[in-house]
Design a protein around this motif. Structure first.
Motif, PDB file in Angstrom:
ATOM      1  N   ARG A  52      16.010  11.825  46.637  1.00 36.58           N
ATOM      2  CA  ARG A  52      17.121  12.682  46.227  1.00 36.58           C
ATOM      3  C   ARG A  52      16.890  13.283  44.846  1.00 36.58           C
ATOM      4  O   ARG A  52      17.458  14.315  44.506  1.00 36.58           O
ATOM      5  CB  ARG A  52      18.416  11.880  46.236  1.00 36.58           C
ATOM      6  N   SER A  53      16.047  12.637  44.047  1.00 36.62           N
ATOM      7  CA  SER A  53      15.810  13.134  42.686  1.00 36.62           C
ATOM      8  C   SER A  53      14.839  14.299  42.658  1.00 36.62           C
ATOM      9  O   SER A  53      14.726  14.976  41.637  1.00 36.62           O
ATOM     10  CB  SER A  53      15.278  11.999  41.807  1.00 36.62           C
ATOM     11  N   ASP A  54      14.109  14.540  43.750  1.00 33.01           N
ATOM     12  CA  ASP A  54      13.128  15.626  43.800  1.00 33.01           C
ATOM     13  C   ASP A  54      13.348  16.427  45.083  1.00 33.01           C
ATOM     14  O   ASP A  54      12.735  16.148  46.119  1.00 33.01           O
ATOM     15  CB  ASP A  54      11.702  15.077  43.749  1.00 33.01           C
ATOM     16  N   PRO A  55      14.218  17.430  45.054  1.00 30.73           N
ATOM     17  CA  PRO A  55      14.493  18.212  46.273  1.00 30.73           C
ATOM     18  C   PRO A  55      13.282  18.972  46.776  1.00 30.73           C
ATOM     19  O   PRO A  55      13.183  19.258  47.976  1.00 30.73           O
ATOM     20  CB  PRO A  55      15.612  19.160  45.830  1.00 30.73           C
ATOM     21  N   ASP A  56      12.352  19.322  45.885  1.00 34.38           N
ATOM     22  CA  ASP A  56      11.154  20.033  46.333  1.00 34.38           C
ATOM     23  C   ASP A  56      10.281  19.125  47.188  1.00 34.38           C
ATOM     24  O   ASP A  56       9.669  19.568  48.164  1.00 34.38           O
ATOM     25  CB  ASP A  56      10.370  20.548  45.130  1.00 34.38           C
ATOM     26  N   SER A 102       6.978  20.880  43.527  1.00 36.21           N
ATOM     27  CA  SER A 102       7.700  21.790  42.631  1.00 36.21           C
ATOM     28  C   SER A 102       6.803  22.906  42.136  1.00 36.21           C
ATOM     29  O   SER A 102       7.230  24.061  42.004  1.00 36.21           O
ATOM     30  CB  SER A 102       8.271  21.004  41.441  1.00 36.21           C
ATOM     31  N   ARG A 157      11.741   9.714  51.232  1.00 39.87           N
ATOM     32  CA  ARG A 157      12.968  10.458  50.928  1.00 39.87           C
ATOM     33  C   ARG A 157      13.262  10.302  49.447  1.00 39.87           C
ATOM     34  O   ARG A 157      13.291   9.193  48.920  1.00 39.87           O
ATOM     35  CB  ARG A 157      14.137   9.934  51.763  1.00 39.87           C
ATOM     36  N   ARG A 162      10.297  17.985  54.870  1.00 44.30           N
ATOM     37  CA  ARG A 162      11.083  18.606  55.935  1.00 44.30           C
ATOM     38  C   ARG A 162      10.337  19.760  56.587  1.00 44.30           C
ATOM     39  O   ARG A 162      10.436  19.981  57.797  1.00 44.30           O
ATOM     40  CB  ARG A 162      12.417  19.091  55.368  1.00 44.30           C
ATOM     41  N   THR A 219      11.414  16.672  49.029  1.00 42.51           N
ATOM     42  CA  THR A 219      12.129  16.572  50.299  1.00 42.51           C
ATOM     43  C   THR A 219      11.891  17.810  51.157  1.00 42.51           C
ATOM     44  O   THR A 219      11.721  17.720  52.379  1.00 42.51           O
ATOM     45  CB  THR A 219      13.635  16.388  50.056  1.00 42.51           C
ATOM     46  N   ALA A 220      11.845  18.976  50.513  1.00 38.25           N
ATOM     47  CA  ALA A 220      11.591  20.216  51.250  1.00 38.25           C
ATOM     48  C   ALA A 220      10.182  20.220  51.845  1.00 38.25           C
ATOM     49  O   ALA A 220       9.976  20.710  52.967  1.00 38.25           O
ATOM     50  CB  ALA A 220      11.783  21.414  50.329  1.00 38.25           C
TER      51      ALA A 220
END
Length: 416
Positions: free
Chosen positions: A95-99, A41, A93, A105, A101-102
């Motif tokens: 879901r609570s931290d999209p950054d 983040s 993985r 990815r 996950t990015a």
């Protein structure tokens, strides 16, 4: 008359200057950034504009505070490769931290830039060590050494040391560089078995240089010199001896060896039950499992420091019962639950908990608070190598003109 004309109109106030992002000082920005949930983040926020990037890059104190408040960010783990071409990677993985996950990815955990074997080899690339976001691998079939950062996709290839320098079938490699400047680095090769040897490859000379081996105190007659894989910390590489209670230490600045004694119960302890690391404030620390009591096994924490008489030694910091880490709902009367130490990073110990033959979990223990956090539940596979996200050079380097290619790669990684 004045009464007919009324009062003169009030003087107009000058228009208020619009508040822009540049009006926020670096100190306030850093206080805001401390509230972000994770390093991914922070990377995304810092690369949003030059003002944010300058605030992060210009304050080493902020980076220390951020590390103290946020645990090391694990992105996944590399499995034991066996005979596969490249080590397989299992991502985390969230879901609570999209950054986060990015970041996973956008990284190249398939190691696609690592060269493929030119011949019909099934040996593939063997994992050696991890440091500063780099994965160091060796291919014995092609005599190549690779240092690869899956996040920045920076790849460096080195030739294998000449056989007259290193002739062991299992030498060990570690990459050395400054956090402030990762463009200049060295590769260290250590041969513990057979004839002990130390060689260093420098990017400045593009060749291997042999350094003298400084012998440690003599071993008992007939003893076989054997060390577990090394741990790289604060300018040193440490190796635990497999049958004696000491650690061999290499100063990566002077290339001189020394050794640190260990508590006696750690003499013949297995590698999976002992790790060296550091506390949140950077002190050298060790964790080891003391199972001398068959009923109550404990995780022992000791910090290297001076006692009241000024003598440096391992001082007891804390102990944890191994039963603390066992999930009683998963324990089986048929199989014993076991605890293994997978990694020790910045005050956090990462433990693999085995329930029976197949079920494994990975949890973290904060030594400062004693808090446990489950990272992988029933999906972890030991032996494995957890991969932690390091601070990208673009957030550390204080040069006026950052490397544009590195910035572009991070923008791509954290894009919408």
């Amino acid at each position: 008359m004045a009464s007919d004309l009324g009062q003169p109109p009030p003087a107009k106030r000058p228009p208020t200057a619009p508040t822009t992002i540049t009006a926020i000082g670096d100190d306030l920005l850093c206080e805001i950034f401390l509230l972000l949930p994770s390093l991914p983040s922070l990377v995304r926020a810092a690369l949003a504009c030059r003002t944010f990037l300058h605030a992060v890059r210009s304050s080493p104190a902020f980076r220390r505070r951020f590390r103290a408040l946020h645990p090391p960010q694990i992105l996944g783990f590399f499995c034991d490769p066996g005979r596969e071409a490249v080590p397989p990677f299992v991502p985390l993985r969230s879901r609570s931290d999209p950054d986060l996950t990015a970041a996973v990815r956008g990284a190249d955990f398939l190691l696609t830039r690592i060269p493929e074997d030119s011949g019909d080899s099934t040996l593939g690339w063997e994992l050696q060590s991890f440091h500063g976001g780099y994965v160091v691998l060796v291919n014995n079939a092609t005599d190549q050494i690779a240092a690869y950062n899956p996040l920045t996709q920076a790849l460096h290839l080195f030739p294998h040391p000449p056989e007259d320098i290193i002739f062991s079938i299992s030498p060990e490699f570690h990459i050395l560089f400054s956090e402030e400047d990762q463009s200049v680095f060295r590769m260290v090769c250590v041969q513990h078995q057979d004839t002990p040897s130390l060689a260093v490859f420098s990017t400045a000379t593009s060749e291997w240089q042999v350094f003298p081996w400084v012998e440690t105190p003599p071993h008992p007659e007939g003893d076989v010199r054997l060390f577990y894989p090394g741990t790289q910390l604060n300018g040193f590489v440490y190796w635990k001896h497999a049958s004696q209670a000491y650690v061999l230490a290499l100063n990566t600045v002077t290339m001189q060896f020394s050794r640190l004694s260990l508590p006696h119960f750690l003499a013949e302890i297995e590698d999976m039950l002992f790790r060296l690391g550091q506390t949140k404030d950077g002190k050298l620390c060790m964790v080891g499992v003391d199972d001398s009591d068959a009923k109550i096994g404990t995780l022992v924490v000791r910090v290297w420091g001076a006692d009241d008489d000024g003598v440096e030694k391992w001082m007891l910091e804390d102990t944890f019962s191994l039963s603390t880490f066992i999930d009683v709902t998963k324990s089986s009367t048929e199989y014993d639950s076991t605890v293994q130490i997978e990694a020790f990073i910045d005050g956090f110990v990462y433990l693999c908990i085995k329930y029976g033959e197949h079920t494994e979990s990975l949890i973290s223990l904060c030594l400062e608070t004693g808090k446990l956090n489950k990272i992988f539940d029933d999906t972890y596979t030991s032996p494995a190598h957890p991969y932690f996200m390091s601070w990208p050079p673009s957030l550390v380097c204080n040069k006026v003109s950052p490397c544009l290619s590195t910035l572009v790669k991070y923008f791509q990684m954290f894009g919408p």
